[in-house]
Design an enzyme around this catalytic site. Structure first.
Site, PDB file in Angstrom:
ATOM      1  N   ALA A 140      29.175 -33.081  14.032  1.00 36.32           N
ATOM      2  CA  ALA A 140      28.591 -34.387  14.360  1.00 36.32           C
ATOM      3  C   ALA A 140      29.183 -34.897  15.663  1.00 36.32           C
ATOM      4  CB  ALA A 140      28.848 -35.400  13.244  1.00 36.32           C
ATOM      5  N   ASP A 141      28.381 -35.616  16.419  1.00 32.01           N
ATOM      6  CA  ASP A 141      28.875 -36.227  17.647  1.00 32.01           C
ATOM      7  C   ASP A 141      28.173 -37.555  17.887  1.00 32.01           C
ATOM      8  OD1 ASP A 141      30.589 -35.744  20.138  1.00 32.01           O
ATOM      9  OD2 ASP A 141      28.677 -36.384  20.982  1.00 32.01           O
ATOM     10  N   THR A 142      28.947 -38.539  18.370  1.00 34.15           N
ATOM     11  CA  THR A 142      28.416 -39.890  18.570  1.00 34.15           C
ATOM     12  C   THR A 142      28.618 -40.339  20.006  1.00 34.15           C
ATOM     13  OG1 THR A 142      28.956 -40.428  16.273  1.00 34.15           O
ATOM     14  CG2 THR A 142      28.579 -42.278  17.748  1.00 34.15           C
TER      15      THR A 142
END
Lengths: 208, 208
Positions: free
Chosen positions: B77-79
């Protein structure tokens, strides 16, 4: 708090008058030090406009604990879900939880949370509203979710931060309000209490 | 999971390729069993449309861990926070955190989180967007908040569920996406993986 913080707190003991582990966790994450005292209050009367109901019950919860600890700062909170003019509190049993979730499915409802803060010569309450839209749920999803047991002690029969997260389409407003403790409102009330305490100490200082 | 659940999981080991305690806590609250393996990935390249960047980095994180655990289901996941066409990642130091918060103050920005799921013969990624509006912050508030240290390892220099909650006016969309793991999207990807696993087991069954 001596550590850097966005919270301005009155001096003295801070007590959260709530049995909800979700409210406790939310406030713990803020680095604020407090104790927990669940109040003994009848929450079944949710008649009236939601905004009024949640303030009344938040005050009742804070008062129940404040009577025992009159020198403490006591926080009360109450949450209600409204849909089409009806207030949904905590479900009495699994069948009622399923009925509530069927009504919420595919619709937008509003979550109201009232917060009260009581001190020796201080008494304030406020409330916040947040809109929440549910996905259209299948009967199988509703049954699976109720079987987890999660809905049973929650207003409206769901928890935002548990598996209830999977029921939601979107929220509009303050998410902490949906969990049951609007942090911005609580911070404002505690800031007011701190200012009123400083003002009162100033007056006493002049009298002496 | 054998307990009642809204999650349909593929059989096998589930690994979260992330160093973020917030993603770990969010998934733990779902009652899903998983292990954590922080990936060794360069996150500094955030050039390009946010939606593309977060998918690319989510895949890169999942791939870094999947190479070591090829028989596991690996979640990456990456934000990223975007404002006026600029992608804001994690701040390099306190001065950059203060600059980011000054830009976010009083404005609405968008948070993008990409999620990737990798298995032996499975590779999918998606992303979600949520709009977040900040209150107008005073310089004193910005300095107090940066002094807490909370902004330092967060995209856009704030955490929704920490003291950062006090900076927000409102959010519109999926709140779990803002914390860094859109639960609805992850549930969809895991459900797809479970179906693809059953289909593949069916094919093998016919061959035997």
């Amino acid at each position: 708090v001596t550590a850097p913080s966005l919270w301005a707190l009155p001096r003295g003991r801070l007590v959260l008058a709530s049995a909800s582990p979700r409210r406790r966790d939310l406030l713990s994450l803020q680095g604020v030090r407090f104790e927990v005292r669940p109040p003994d209050v009848d929450e079944s009367d949710t008649d009236g406009p939601a905004r009024t109901v949640v303030r009344r019950l938040a005050l009742a919860k804070a008062e129940a604990v404040s009577r025992l600890l009159p020198r403490s700062w006591v926080i009360g909170a109450d949450t209600v879900v409204t849909l089409g003019g009806t207030n949904l509190g905590k479900p009495a049993d699994a069948a009622e939880a399923r009925r509530m979730l069927r009504r919420l499915s595919g619709c937008e409802h509003t979550v109201y949370t009232g917060v009260a803060l009581l001190g020796l010569e201080f008494r304030r309450a406020g409330s916040r509203a947040t809109r929440v839209r549910f996905r259209r749920l299948t009967e199988a999803e509703i049954r699976s979710y109720v079987a987890t047991g999660e809905p049973m002690d929650k207003a409206g029969s769901y928890a935002l931060q548990g598996q209830g997260a999977l029921l939601l389409h979107s929220i509009t407003g303050d998410w902490s309000n949906v969990i049951g403790l609007p942090l911005g409102l609580l911070r404002d009330l505690l800031g007011e209490a701190a200012r009123s305490q400083r003002a009162s100490a100033g007056r006493l200082g002049r009298v002496r």
